[in-house]
Design a protein around this motif. Structure first.
Motif, PDB file in Angstrom:
ATOM      1  N   ALA A   1     -26.856  46.624 -45.288  1.00  0.00           N
ATOM      2  CA  ALA A   1     -26.065  45.345 -44.320  1.00  0.00           C
ATOM      3  C   ALA A   1     -25.811  45.316 -43.266  1.00  0.00           C
ATOM      4  O   ALA A   1     -25.367  43.933 -42.591  1.00  0.00           O
ATOM      5  CB  ALA A   1     -24.729  44.992 -45.177  1.00  0.00           C
ATOM      6  N   GLU A   2     -24.654  46.793 -42.758  1.00  0.00           N
ATOM      7  CA  GLU A   2     -24.319  46.781 -41.305  1.00  0.00           C
ATOM      8  C   GLU A   2     -25.158  46.143 -40.125  1.00  0.00           C
ATOM      9  O   GLU A   2     -25.017  46.051 -39.504  1.00  0.00           O
ATOM     10  CB  GLU A   2     -24.058  48.145 -41.323  1.00  0.00           C
ATOM     11  N   GLU A   3     -26.940  46.667 -41.100  1.00  0.00           N
ATOM     12  CA  GLU A   3     -27.843  46.869 -39.794  1.00  0.00           C
ATOM     13  C   GLU A   3     -27.913  45.135 -39.809  1.00  0.00           C
ATOM     14  O   GLU A   3     -28.220  44.602 -38.637  1.00  0.00           O
ATOM     15  CB  GLU A   3     -28.637  46.834 -39.875  1.00  0.00           C
ATOM     16  N   ILE A   4     -28.139  44.609 -40.593  1.00  0.00           N
ATOM     17  CA  ILE A   4     -27.981  42.616 -40.930  1.00  0.00           C
ATOM     18  C   ILE A   4     -26.974  42.262 -39.720  1.00  0.00           C
ATOM     19  O   ILE A   4     -27.349  41.527 -39.476  1.00  0.00           O
ATOM     20  CB  ILE A   4     -28.058  42.103 -42.079  1.00  0.00           C
ATOM     21  N   GLU A   5     -25.679  42.982 -40.200  1.00  0.00           N
ATOM     22  CA  GLU A   5     -25.000  41.891 -39.397  1.00  0.00           C
ATOM     23  C   GLU A   5     -24.927  42.114 -37.663  1.00  0.00           C
ATOM     24  O   GLU A   5     -25.008  41.084 -37.107  1.00  0.00           O
ATOM     25  CB  GLU A   5     -23.419  42.664 -39.748  1.00  0.00           C
ATOM     26  N   GLN A   6     -25.576  42.743 -37.764  1.00  0.00           N
ATOM     27  CA  GLN A   6     -25.555  43.395 -36.182  1.00  0.00           C
ATOM     28  C   GLN A   6     -26.891  42.438 -35.354  1.00  0.00           C
ATOM     29  O   GLN A   6     -26.831  42.135 -33.979  1.00  0.00           O
ATOM     30  CB  GLN A   6     -25.989  45.147 -35.909  1.00  0.00           C
ATOM     31  N   GLU A   7     -27.560  42.775 -36.310  1.00  0.00           N
ATOM     32  CA  GLU A   7     -28.796  41.632 -36.367  1.00  0.00           C
ATOM     33  C   GLU A   7     -28.179  40.347 -36.203  1.00  0.00           C
ATOM     34  O   GLU A   7     -28.438  39.149 -35.311  1.00  0.00           O
ATOM     35  CB  GLU A   7     -29.885  42.029 -36.929  1.00  0.00           C
ATOM     36  N   LEU A   8     -27.207  39.197 -36.769  1.00  0.00           N
ATOM     37  CA  LEU A   8     -27.385  38.715 -37.142  1.00  0.00           C
ATOM     38  C   LEU A   8     -26.230  37.928 -35.907  1.00  0.00           C
ATOM     39  O   LEU A   8     -26.497  37.109 -34.702  1.00  0.00           O
ATOM     40  CB  LEU A   8     -26.361  37.643 -37.709  1.00  0.00           C
ATOM     41  N   LEU A   9     -25.733  39.017 -35.433  1.00  0.00           N
ATOM     42  CA  LEU A   9     -24.430  38.782 -34.193  1.00  0.00           C
ATOM     43  C   LEU A   9     -25.155  38.861 -32.788  1.00  0.00           C
ATOM     44  O   LEU A   9     -25.029  38.249 -31.944  1.00  0.00           O
ATOM     45  CB  LEU A   9     -23.390  40.449 -34.104  1.00  0.00           C
ATOM     46  N   ASP A  10     -26.738  39.731 -32.709  1.00  0.00           N
ATOM     47  CA  ASP A  10     -27.453  39.808 -31.385  1.00  0.00           C
ATOM     48  C   ASP A  10     -27.905  38.660 -31.600  1.00  0.00           C
ATOM     49  O   ASP A  10     -27.955  37.810 -30.741  1.00  0.00           O
ATOM     50  CB  ASP A  10     -28.991  40.488 -32.004  1.00  0.00           C
ATOM     51  N   THR A  11     -28.589  37.971 -33.050  1.00  0.00           N
ATOM     52  CA  THR A  11     -29.377  36.359 -32.965  1.00  0.00           C
ATOM     53  C   THR A  11     -28.275  35.558 -31.984  1.00  0.00           C
ATOM     54  O   THR A  11     -28.520  34.144 -31.131  1.00  0.00           O
ATOM     55  CB  THR A  11     -29.562  36.213 -34.194  1.00  0.00           C
ATOM     56  N   ALA A  12     -26.953  35.857 -32.806  1.00  0.00           N
ATOM     57  CA  ALA A  12     -25.817  34.354 -32.268  1.00  0.00           C
ATOM     58  C   ALA A  12     -25.762  34.602 -30.434  1.00  0.00           C
ATOM     59  O   ALA A  12     -25.424  33.365 -30.195  1.00  0.00           O
ATOM     60  CB  ALA A  12     -24.388  34.645 -32.906  1.00  0.00           C
ATOM     61  N   ALA A  13     -25.783  35.932 -30.047  1.00  0.00           N
ATOM     62  CA  ALA A  13     -25.419  36.080 -28.877  1.00  0.00           C
ATOM     63  C   ALA A  13     -26.971  35.849 -28.366  1.00  0.00           C
ATOM     64  O   ALA A  13     -26.536  34.654 -26.563  1.00  0.00           O
ATOM     65  CB  ALA A  13     -25.141  38.042 -28.408  1.00  0.00           C
ATOM     66  N   TRP A  14     -28.132  36.023 -28.193  1.00  0.00           N
ATOM     67  CA  TRP A  14     -28.816  35.250 -27.850  1.00  0.00           C
ATOM     68  C   TRP A  14     -29.052  33.483 -28.021  1.00  0.00           C
ATOM     69  O   TRP A  14     -29.468  32.899 -26.903  1.00  0.00           O
ATOM     70  CB  TRP A  14     -30.104  35.956 -28.398  1.00  0.00           C
ATOM     71  N   ALA A  15     -28.644  32.667 -28.942  1.00  0.00           N
ATOM     72  CA  ALA A  15     -28.238  31.649 -28.837  1.00  0.00           C
ATOM     73  C   ALA A  15     -27.170  30.648 -28.570  1.00  0.00           C
ATOM     74  O   ALA A  15     -27.920  29.924 -27.131  1.00  0.00           O
ATOM     75  CB  ALA A  15     -28.205  31.098 -30.093  1.00  0.00           C
ATOM     76  N   PHE A  16     -26.202  31.362 -27.654  1.00  0.00           N
ATOM     77  CA  PHE A  16     -25.435  31.138 -27.196  1.00  0.00           C
ATOM     78  C   PHE A  16     -25.761  31.183 -25.493  1.00  0.00           C
ATOM     79  O   PHE A  16     -25.639  30.308 -25.196  1.00  0.00           O
ATOM     80  CB  PHE A  16     -23.634  32.339 -26.566  1.00  0.00           C
ATOM     81  N   ILE A  17     -26.670  32.345 -25.430  1.00  0.00           N
ATOM     82  CA  ILE A  17     -27.268  32.500 -23.907  1.00  0.00           C
ATOM     83  C   ILE A  17     -28.312  31.798 -23.741  1.00  0.00           C
ATOM     84  O   ILE A  17     -27.702  30.442 -22.813  1.00  0.00           O
ATOM     85  CB  ILE A  17     -27.812  34.019 -23.739  1.00  0.00           C
ATOM     86  N   ALA A  18     -28.957  31.389 -24.910  1.00  0.00           N
ATOM     87  CA  ALA A  18     -30.524  29.844 -24.930  1.00  0.00           C
ATOM     88  C   ALA A  18     -29.323  28.210 -24.662  1.00  0.00           C
ATOM     89  O   ALA A  18     -29.160  27.894 -23.587  1.00  0.00           O
ATOM     90  CB  ALA A  18     -30.979  29.945 -26.004  1.00  0.00           C
ATOM     91  N   TYR A  19     -28.104  28.821 -25.202  1.00  0.00           N
ATOM     92  CA  TYR A  19     -27.642  27.483 -25.099  1.00  0.00           C
ATOM     93  C   TYR A  19     -26.759  27.024 -23.493  1.00  0.00           C
ATOM     94  O   TYR A  19     -26.852  26.101 -22.806  1.00  0.00           O
ATOM     95  CB  TYR A  19     -26.238  27.331 -25.593  1.00  0.00           C
ATOM     96  N   VAL A  20     -26.297  28.141 -22.998  1.00  0.00           N
ATOM     97  CA  VAL A  20     -25.380  28.727 -21.588  1.00  0.00           C
ATOM     98  C   VAL A  20     -26.752  27.518 -20.791  1.00  0.00           C
ATOM     99  O   VAL A  20     -26.674  26.608 -19.960  1.00  0.00           O
ATOM    100  CB  VAL A  20     -25.333  29.195 -21.274  1.00  0.00           C
ATOM    101  N   ARG A  21     -27.814  28.039 -21.047  1.00  0.00           N
ATOM    102  CA  ARG A  21     -29.676  28.225 -20.166  1.00  0.00           C
ATOM    103  C   ARG A  21     -29.621  27.263 -20.057  1.00  0.00           C
ATOM    104  O   ARG A  21     -29.858  26.007 -18.917  1.00  0.00           O
ATOM    105  CB  ARG A  21     -30.235  29.040 -20.331  1.00  0.00           C
ATOM    106  N   HIS A  22     -29.997  26.075 -21.466  1.00  0.00           N
ATOM    107  CA  HIS A  22     -30.459  25.536 -21.512  1.00  0.00           C
ATOM    108  C   HIS A  22     -29.227  24.012 -21.194  1.00  0.00           C
ATOM    109  O   HIS A  22     -30.023  22.864 -20.485  1.00  0.00           O
ATOM    110  CB  HIS A  22     -30.423  24.930 -23.005  1.00  0.00           C
ATOM    111  N   ARG A  23     -28.342  24.147 -21.032  1.00  0.00           N
ATOM    112  CA  ARG A  23     -27.223  23.280 -20.283  1.00  0.00           C
ATOM    113  C   ARG A  23     -26.987  22.917 -18.735  1.00  0.00           C
ATOM    114  O   ARG A  23     -27.709  21.817 -18.343  1.00  0.00           O
ATOM    115  CB  ARG A  23     -25.755  23.247 -20.735  1.00  0.00           C
ATOM    116  N   ARG A  24     -27.542  24.083 -18.412  1.00  0.00           N
ATOM    117  CA  ARG A  24     -27.955  24.700 -16.693  1.00  0.00           C
ATOM    118  C   ARG A  24     -28.522  23.502 -16.528  1.00  0.00           C
ATOM    119  O   ARG A  24     -28.900  22.476 -15.629  1.00  0.00           O
ATOM    120  CB  ARG A  24     -27.785  25.304 -15.959  1.00  0.00           C
ATOM    121  N   LEU A  25     -30.510  23.626 -17.498  1.00  0.00           N
ATOM    122  CA  LEU A  25     -31.354  22.921 -17.377  1.00  0.00           C
ATOM    123  C   LEU A  25     -31.412  20.950 -17.773  1.00  0.00           C
ATOM    124  O   LEU A  25     -31.372  20.708 -16.689  1.00  0.00           O
ATOM    125  CB  LEU A  25     -32.029  23.178 -17.772  1.00  0.00           C
ATOM    126  N   ARG A  26     -30.742  21.073 -18.472  1.00  0.00           N
ATOM    127  CA  ARG A  26     -30.383  20.183 -18.853  1.00  0.00           C
ATOM    128  C   ARG A  26     -29.675  19.323 -17.572  1.00  0.00           C
ATOM    129  O   ARG A  26     -29.682  17.753 -17.610  1.00  0.00           O
ATOM    130  CB  ARG A  26     -29.081  19.785 -20.004  1.00  0.00           C
TER     131      ARG A  26
END
Length: 112
Positions: A40-65
């Motif tokens: 469960a702790e491992e899954i939580e860490q992976e979910l946080l990583d996924t959310a962080a990568w999604a935020f990075i992609a969001y920021v970069r997408h907004r810049r490209l937009r």
């Protein structure tokens, strides 16, 4: 209309299988014996990583937009700022430079 489950599921399941095989090579079958609290702790860490990568992609997408709006000469002040930020991103500048060499060089001392 295509069926994404039918069309994409095989590739998804192959990717999951490959990850399981890589884990087995590295860890053997230990993951199957780990306590559920650790999993469960491992899954939580992976979910946080996924959310962080999604935020990075969001920021970069907004810049490209913003850059796309600037290219179309339909900029709002927010688009212009996003375009400027995208040009500050070395990866974006490198990609643009490959497409149109020399076009995206800084035109002032502040780099914009």
């Amino acid at each position: 209309m295509s069926d994404p489950v039918r069309d994409q599921w095989p590739a998804f399941s192959d990717a999951v299988r490959a990850r399981l095989e890589a884990g087995r090579t590295t860890y053997g079958f230990r993951s199957f014996a780990r306590p559920m609290t650790e999993l469960a702790e491992e899954i939580e860490q992976e979910l946080l990583d996924t959310a962080a990568w999604a935020f990075i992609a969001y920021v970069r997408h907004r810049r490209l937009r913003g850059l796309a709006a600037w290219e179309r000469n339909r900029c709002t002040p927010e688009d212009l700022e996003l375009a400027r930020q995208s040009l500050d991103d070395p990866a974006v500048r490198a990609a643009l430079e490959r497409l149109e060499p020399g076009r995206y060089e800084p035109d002032s001392e502040d780099g914009h």
